[in-house]
Design a protein around this motif. Structure first.
Motif, PDB file in Angstrom:
ATOM      1  N   ARG A   1     205.773 -17.045  71.996  1.00  0.00           N
ATOM      2  CA  ARG A   1     206.123 -15.910  71.133  1.00  0.00           C
ATOM      3  C   ARG A   1     204.838 -15.205  70.676  1.00  0.00           C
ATOM      4  NH1 ARG A   1     211.583 -17.006  69.770  1.00  0.00           N
ATOM      5  NH2 ARG A   1     211.649 -14.827  69.135  1.00  0.00           N
ATOM      6  N   LEU A   2     204.310 -14.356  71.559  1.00  0.00           N
ATOM      7  CA  LEU A   2     203.013 -13.727  71.300  1.00  0.00           C
ATOM      8  C   LEU A   2     203.107 -12.444  70.493  1.00  0.00           C
ATOM      9  CD1 LEU A   2     201.272 -14.069  74.780  1.00  0.00           C
ATOM     10  CD2 LEU A   2     201.294 -15.690  72.882  1.00  0.00           C
ATOM     11  N   ARG A   3     204.114 -11.622  70.787  1.00  0.00           N
ATOM     12  CA  ARG A   3     204.206 -10.274  70.217  1.00  0.00           C
ATOM     13  C   ARG A   3     202.916  -9.501  70.471  1.00  0.00           C
ATOM     14  NH1 ARG A   3     209.288 -10.494  70.748  1.00  0.00           N
ATOM     15  NH2 ARG A   3     210.460 -11.652  69.184  1.00  0.00           N
ATOM     16  N   ALA A   4     202.434  -9.612  71.701  1.00  0.00           N
ATOM     17  CA  ALA A   4     201.175  -8.955  72.079  1.00  0.00           C
ATOM     18  C   ALA A   4     201.434  -7.514  72.524  1.00  0.00           C
ATOM     19  CB  ALA A   4     200.507  -9.727  73.214  1.00  0.00           C
ATOM     20  N   ASN A   5     200.425  -6.690  72.384  1.00  0.00           N
ATOM     21  CA  ASN A   5     200.512  -5.300  72.809  1.00  0.00           C
ATOM     22  C   ASN A   5     200.151  -5.202  74.294  1.00  0.00           C
ATOM     23  OD1 ASN A   5     200.605  -2.493  72.910  1.00  0.00           O
ATOM     24  ND2 ASN A   5     198.514  -2.259  72.130  1.00  0.00           N
ATOM     25  N   VAL A   6     201.083  -5.624  75.137  1.00  0.00           N
ATOM     26  CA  VAL A   6     200.859  -5.604  76.586  1.00  0.00           C
ATOM     27  C   VAL A   6     202.093  -5.028  77.271  1.00  0.00           C
ATOM     28  CG1 VAL A   6     199.271  -7.565  76.583  1.00  0.00           C
ATOM     29  CG2 VAL A   6     201.729  -7.967  76.821  1.00  0.00           C
ATOM     30  N   PRO A   7     201.913  -4.436  78.452  1.00  0.00           N
ATOM     31  CA  PRO A   7     203.068  -3.900  79.179  1.00  0.00           C
ATOM     32  C   PRO A   7     203.898  -5.020  79.807  1.00  0.00           C
ATOM     33  CG  PRO A   7     201.090  -3.679  80.503  1.00  0.00           C
ATOM     34  CD  PRO A   7     200.642  -4.191  79.155  1.00  0.00           C
ATOM     35  N   ASP A   8     205.155  -4.713  80.090  1.00  0.00           N
ATOM     36  CA  ASP A   8     205.995  -5.680  80.792  1.00  0.00           C
ATOM     37  C   ASP A   8     205.432  -5.918  82.191  1.00  0.00           C
ATOM     38  OD1 ASP A   8     207.560  -5.705  78.580  1.00  0.00           O
ATOM     39  OD2 ASP A   8     209.360  -4.903  79.525  1.00  0.00           O
ATOM     40  N   LEU A   9     205.496  -7.165  82.600  1.00  0.00           N
ATOM     41  CA  LEU A   9     204.940  -7.575  83.897  1.00  0.00           C
ATOM     42  C   LEU A   9     205.804  -8.715  84.427  1.00  0.00           C
ATOM     43  CD1 LEU A   9     201.227  -8.253  84.768  1.00  0.00           C
ATOM     44  CD2 LEU A   9     202.901 -10.087  85.028  1.00  0.00           C
ATOM     45  N   ASP A  10     206.047  -8.715  85.711  1.00  0.00           N
ATOM     46  CA  ASP A  10     206.906  -9.748  86.305  1.00  0.00           C
ATOM     47  C   ASP A  10     206.224 -10.347  87.534  1.00  0.00           C
ATOM     48  OD1 ASP A  10     210.050 -10.680  86.421  1.00  0.00           O
ATOM     49  OD2 ASP A  10     209.165 -10.562  88.404  1.00  0.00           O
ATOM     50  N   LEU A  11     206.122 -11.676  87.545  1.00  0.00           N
ATOM     51  CA  LEU A  11     205.551 -12.397  88.680  1.00  0.00           C
ATOM     52  C   LEU A  11     206.579 -13.417  89.158  1.00  0.00           C
ATOM     53  CD1 LEU A  11     202.866 -12.983  90.333  1.00  0.00           C
ATOM     54  CD2 LEU A  11     202.571 -14.918  88.776  1.00  0.00           C
ATOM     55  N   ARG A  12     206.949 -13.316  90.433  1.00  0.00           N
ATOM     56  CA  ARG A  12     207.939 -14.243  90.972  1.00  0.00           C
ATOM     57  C   ARG A  12     207.512 -14.684  92.369  1.00  0.00           C
ATOM     58  NH1 ARG A  12     213.332 -11.019  90.914  1.00  0.00           N
ATOM     59  NH2 ARG A  12     212.425 -10.277  88.949  1.00  0.00           N
ATOM     60  N   PRO A  13     207.904 -15.894  92.759  1.00  0.00           N
ATOM     61  CA  PRO A  13     207.572 -16.348  94.110  1.00  0.00           C
ATOM     62  C   PRO A  13     208.146 -15.403  95.155  1.00  0.00           C
ATOM     63  CG  PRO A  13     208.305 -18.187  92.773  1.00  0.00           C
ATOM     64  CD  PRO A  13     208.568 -16.954  91.971  1.00  0.00           C
ATOM     65  N   GLU A  14     207.368 -15.129  96.185  1.00  0.00           N
ATOM     66  CA  GLU A  14     207.805 -14.249  97.268  1.00  0.00           C
ATOM     67  C   GLU A  14     208.864 -14.948  98.099  1.00  0.00           C
ATOM     68  OE1 GLU A  14     208.420 -11.319  98.344  1.00  0.00           O
ATOM     69  OE2 GLU A  14     206.390 -10.653  98.842  1.00  0.00           O
ATOM     70  N   GLY A  15     209.879 -14.207  98.490  1.00  0.00           N
ATOM     71  CA  GLY A  15     210.940 -14.749  99.324  1.00  0.00           C
ATOM     72  C   GLY A  15     211.645 -13.623 100.048  1.00  0.00           C
ATOM     73  N   ALA A  16     212.712 -13.955 100.755  1.00  0.00           N
ATOM     74  CA  ALA A  16     213.425 -12.954 101.551  1.00  0.00           C
ATOM     75  C   ALA A  16     213.962 -11.833 100.668  1.00  0.00           C
ATOM     76  CB  ALA A  16     214.562 -13.617 102.324  1.00  0.00           C
ATOM     77  N   LEU A  17     214.531 -12.196  99.502  1.00  0.00           N
ATOM     78  CA  LEU A  17     215.110 -11.183  98.625  1.00  0.00           C
ATOM     79  C   LEU A  17     214.039 -10.290  98.028  1.00  0.00           C
ATOM     80  CD1 LEU A  17     217.578  -9.994  97.273  1.00  0.00           C
ATOM     81  CD2 LEU A  17     217.337 -11.691  95.447  1.00  0.00           C
ATOM     82  N   THR A  18     212.929 -10.879  97.581  1.00  0.00           N
ATOM     83  CA  THR A  18     211.872 -10.064  96.995  1.00  0.00           C
ATOM     84  C   THR A  18     211.229  -9.167  98.047  1.00  0.00           C
ATOM     85  OG1 THR A  18     210.293 -11.883  97.288  1.00  0.00           O
ATOM     86  CG2 THR A  18     211.360 -11.684  95.146  1.00  0.00           C
TER      87      THR A  18
END
Length: 253
Positions: A117-134
């Protein structure tokens, strides 16, 4: 005289009752053990917390019905506020056979979630394992970011509207760590760091925290992976965004 069908029905009903009772007892035991683990660590525990259901705008939230946050633990880990819980919902799908009979089936979905629970001033970012769907979704565009190490790009799909922030966050050292760990699902959302995995719901351990006596950069616990990423963010990035978040000022890393 009871027919063979009647005997079979009674046997099936008895098995269903036994299965339901066993599952209820198992869940009660999971709840008891998790509450005990939280108390031993000095963390708070509640069986459910509806406020967590709509707190973040990323997977796995915002879809399905019957959404619930259960077995919720909160406190501080290595000096940083955190929350860990089980999140579940269900989806329904319908089909029609050749005679026009409509059938509706329900699928249950359950996840372990851990949040710093940081409440930091940062943009949304998403990191997910690469796969067929991604890979498929990547064909249709979006905010995908390819970094300077191809092994990392093959292992993960990174999305962020602020490309500079993404490049600054994932240094060569951080990328190497994540490739070595493998299959990490990590995102900044609403200024917090959120990680999750699919769950059976029968694990009494608290997913997220690790052993605080182990060096944070040597631990594979989800929250330690997240803290290692945060520690690798250069000071100038935080300075450009108003300074290091107070929630990280006392981080023990």
């Amino acid at each position: 005289m009871v027919s063979g069908f009647g005997v079979l029905f009674v046997m099936v009903l008895a098995l269903v009752v036994v299965a339901v009772v066993w599952q209820w007892r198992r869940r009660a035991e999971v709840l008891r053990q998790r509450a005990a683990l939280a108390a031993a660590a000095g963390w708070a525990f509640v069986p459910s917390d509806p406020s967590l259901v709509d707190s973040w705008r990323c997977d796995p939230f915002g879809t399905g019905r019957g959404r619930k946050a259960e077995n919720c633990v909160s406190g501080t880990y290595r000096g940083v506020p955190f929350t860990a819980f089980e999140y579940r919902y269900f989806t329904e799908s319908s089909s029609t056979d050749g005679q026009g009979n409509r059938t509706t089936s329900r699928q249950n979905h359950r996840f372990d979630v851990a949040v710093l629970r940081l409440r930091a001033n940062v943009p949304d970012l998403d990191l997910r394992p690469e796969g067929a769907l991604t890979r498929l979704t990547g064909v249709f565009g979006g905010n995908d970011v390819d970094l300077e190490w191809e092994a990392f790009n093959r292992a993960y799909r990174l999305t962020c509207a602020d490309r500079k922030f993404a490049f600054d966050t994932f240094s060569a050292r951080t990328m190497e760590m994540l490739v070595a760990r493998g299959q990490v699902r990590f995102c900044f959302t609403g200024g917090d760091v959120l990680l999750f995995r699919k769950s059976t719901g029968n694990d009494p351990t608290i997913w997220g925290p690790g052993d605080p006596t182990t060096a944070v950069d040597q631990s594979t616990a989800p929250l330690d992976v997240a803290l290692t990423v945060l520690r690798g963010i250069p000071a100038f990035v935080w300075q450009d965004r108003g300074g290091l978040p107070p929630t990280l000022a006392q981080a023990q890393w």
